[in-house]
Design an enzyme around this catalytic site. Sequence first.
Site, mmCIF file in Angstrom:
data_model
loop_
_atom_site.group_PDB
_atom_site.id
_atom_site.type_symbol
_atom_site.label_atom_id
_atom_site.label_comp_id
_atom_site.label_asym_id
_atom_site.label_seq_id
_atom_site.Cartn_x
_atom_site.Cartn_y
_atom_site.Cartn_z
ATOM 1 N N ILE A 101 49.038 35.970 42.515
ATOM 2 C CA ILE A 101 47.593 36.125 42.468
ATOM 3 C C ILE A 101 47.237 37.433 41.755
ATOM 4 O O ILE A 101 48.003 38.392 41.788
ATOM 5 C CB ILE A 101 46.996 36.094 43.905
ATOM 6 C CG1 ILE A 101 45.468 36.168 43.886
ATOM 7 C CG2 ILE A 101 47.618 37.141 44.794
ATOM 8 C CD1 ILE A 101 44.812 35.904 45.245
ATOM 9 N N CYS A 102 46.078 37.444 41.098
ATOM 10 C CA CYS A 102 45.489 38.638 40.497
ATOM 11 C C CYS A 102 46.319 39.127 39.316
ATOM 12 O O CYS A 102 46.440 38.441 38.313
ATOM 13 C CB CYS A 102 45.300 39.706 41.575
ATOM 14 S SG CYS A 102 44.246 41.086 41.084
ATOM 15 N N ALA A 103 46.913 40.309 39.400
ATOM 16 C CA ALA A 103 47.734 40.842 38.313
ATOM 17 C C ALA A 103 49.167 40.319 38.364
ATOM 18 O O ALA A 103 49.908 40.436 37.393
ATOM 19 C CB ALA A 103 47.741 42.369 38.363
#
Length: 184
Positions: A101-103
Amino acid sequence: MATVLVPLAEGFEELEAVTVIDLLRRAGIEVVVAGLHEGPVRGSRGTVILTDIPLDAVMDRDFDMMVLPGGLPGADHLNADPRIHELLRRTAEGGRYVAAICAAPKVLASAGLLDNRHATSFPGVLDNAGVPGLSYETRAVVQDGRVITSRGPGTAMDFALALIEALAGPDRRREVEAPLQRPV
């Protein structure tokens, strides 16, 4: 019972890590939180998490899923650790789930696990990743086979529920989701 490895590195995103760990455990899934090094791990907002075990202690263990929380510099630390790449590849090659998730989807990209796949991330994270055949999407959660990705802290609950559904089915997801009182 399904087993999930959540590795934590200094600078992880707290909302993503804690939401995933909490909801998977509510679903009755065994979650092992492993630090890249022994001892507590500090998140990007200063929250300190006591891990269950150091990563070296689980290097020979297979998990049904490996989930990478994002956050910076946490995702960069995960990406720089060859043990993470080894575990990701072994998990994927074994026909099990990898999720980020995310980066953190950039870690999947660096490990070669997003080639010719549909995926998402925090905006801009995968822009210069040079992933062959990547079909980038902006949905909250994108699942392509046994690879699951998500956008960021605001999508952490959707992400965690998708992980539950992948491991334990839609009925278990609904059982966990119902008491959370999410808006319809």
